[in-house]
Design a protein around this motif. Structure first.
Motif, mmCIF file in Angstrom:
data_model
loop_
_atom_site.group_PDB
_atom_site.id
_atom_site.type_symbol
_atom_site.label_atom_id
_atom_site.label_comp_id
_atom_site.label_asym_id
_atom_site.label_seq_id
_atom_site.Cartn_x
_atom_site.Cartn_y
_atom_site.Cartn_z
ATOM 1 N N UNK A 123 0.799 -1.151 0.237
ATOM 2 C CA UNK A 123 -0.064 -0.039 -0.056
ATOM 3 C C UNK A 123 0.786 1.170 0.139
ATOM 4 N N UNK A 124 1.818 1.278 0.820
ATOM 5 C CA UNK A 124 2.791 2.337 0.860
ATOM 6 C C UNK A 124 3.403 2.453 -0.513
ATOM 7 N N UNK A 125 4.016 1.679 -1.276
ATOM 8 C CA UNK A 125 4.484 1.738 -2.546
ATOM 9 C C UNK A 125 3.550 2.218 -3.485
ATOM 10 N N UNK A 126 2.364 1.826 -3.657
ATOM 11 C CA UNK A 126 1.352 2.275 -4.374
ATOM 12 C C UNK A 126 0.970 3.587 -4.076
ATOM 13 N N UNK A 127 1.018 4.116 -3.068
ATOM 14 C CA UNK A 127 0.723 5.497 -2.671
ATOM 15 C C UNK A 127 1.530 6.417 -3.041
ATOM 16 N N UNK A 128 3.007 6.107 -2.998
ATOM 17 C CA UNK A 128 4.188 6.799 -3.323
ATOM 18 C C UNK A 128 4.246 6.874 -4.842
ATOM 19 N N UNK A 129 3.947 5.933 -5.639
ATOM 20 C CA UNK A 129 3.929 6.254 -6.980
ATOM 21 C C UNK A 129 2.649 6.733 -7.536
ATOM 22 N N UNK A 130 1.649 6.885 -6.872
ATOM 23 C CA UNK A 130 0.444 7.787 -7.053
ATOM 24 C C UNK A 130 0.651 9.247 -7.373
ATOM 25 N N UNK A 131 0.576 9.851 -8.636
ATOM 26 C CA UNK A 131 0.966 11.039 -8.784
ATOM 27 C C UNK A 131 -0.354 11.990 -8.512
ATOM 28 N N UNK A 132 -1.455 11.568 -8.784
ATOM 29 C CA UNK A 132 -2.685 12.257 -8.349
ATOM 30 C C UNK A 132 -3.555 11.429 -7.677
ATOM 31 N N UNK A 133 -4.322 12.364 -6.983
ATOM 32 C CA UNK A 133 -5.357 11.675 -6.088
ATOM 33 C C UNK A 133 -6.627 11.079 -6.851
ATOM 34 N N UNK A 134 -7.268 10.197 -6.380
ATOM 35 C CA UNK A 134 -8.260 9.622 -7.094
ATOM 36 C C UNK A 134 -9.515 10.773 -7.366
ATOM 37 N N UNK A 135 -9.582 11.543 -6.034
ATOM 38 C CA UNK A 135 -10.807 12.433 -6.464
ATOM 39 C C UNK A 135 -10.583 13.584 -7.595
ATOM 40 N N UNK A 136 -9.170 13.870 -7.605
ATOM 41 C CA UNK A 136 -8.906 14.778 -8.608
ATOM 42 C C UNK A 136 -9.218 14.034 -9.976
ATOM 43 N N UNK A 137 -8.953 12.747 -10.335
ATOM 44 C CA UNK A 137 -9.146 12.120 -11.401
ATOM 45 C C UNK A 137 -10.382 11.894 -11.750
ATOM 46 N N UNK A 138 -11.385 11.742 -10.702
ATOM 47 C CA UNK A 138 -12.720 11.533 -11.069
ATOM 48 C C UNK A 138 -13.217 12.773 -11.346
#
Length: 138
Positions: free
Chosen positions: A107-122
């Motif tokens: 989970x920490x690795x996925x969040x570290x590589x996520x460049x944009x938040x889910x709400x921003x994408x939606x």
């Protein structure tokens, strides 16, 4: 400055209670993985090691290992109660600890590589869908 004023002394160092209180409040500064390892996994690991040492002293280190990994049945050794507890820990608690640590790490690795938040994408997807369905066509 303070050396020129007689009678003023620095405050005493904080006591044990104050240091423990500061440490306890500082746990929120830790990452989720480190907080889980410190506050959840470490106490369980201490209990597990205590069970292993107790069984090692009672039935021998080889017998404790064999009960832990499931080679020997805990019902075949004496005393049985600590052996059963060690067997259950080896069967359920240790895989749960490993799975929890791996889950937090992934989970920490996925969040570290996520460049944009889910709400921003939606929100961007909503803007695009309303813009394409406008009065000019779509």
């Amino acid at each position: 400055m303070t050396s020129g004023t007689p009678g003023i002394q620095p405050p005493p160092p904080p006591g044990l209670r104050r240091r423990v209180s500061r440490w306890w409040r500082s746990r929120d500064a830790l990452s989720r993985l480190h907080r889980w390892l410190l506050l959840r996994a470490l106490p369980l690991l201490v209990v597990f090691l205590g069970l292993y040492v107790l069984n090692g002293a009672l039935i021998g280190w080889t017998g404790a290992y064999n009960v832990l990994v499931g080679i020997d049945s805990p019902g075949d050794v004496s005393p049985r109660l600590p052996a059963w507890l060690l067997s259950i820990a080896g069967w359920a608690a240790i895989p749960a600890l490993v799975g929890g640590a791996v889950g937090y790490g992934v989970t920490a690795q996925i969040q570290a590589h996520r460049t944009r938040e889910l709400t921003e994408i939606l929100e961007e997807l909503r803007r695009r869908s309303t813009a394409s369905a406008g009065p000019d066509g779509g």
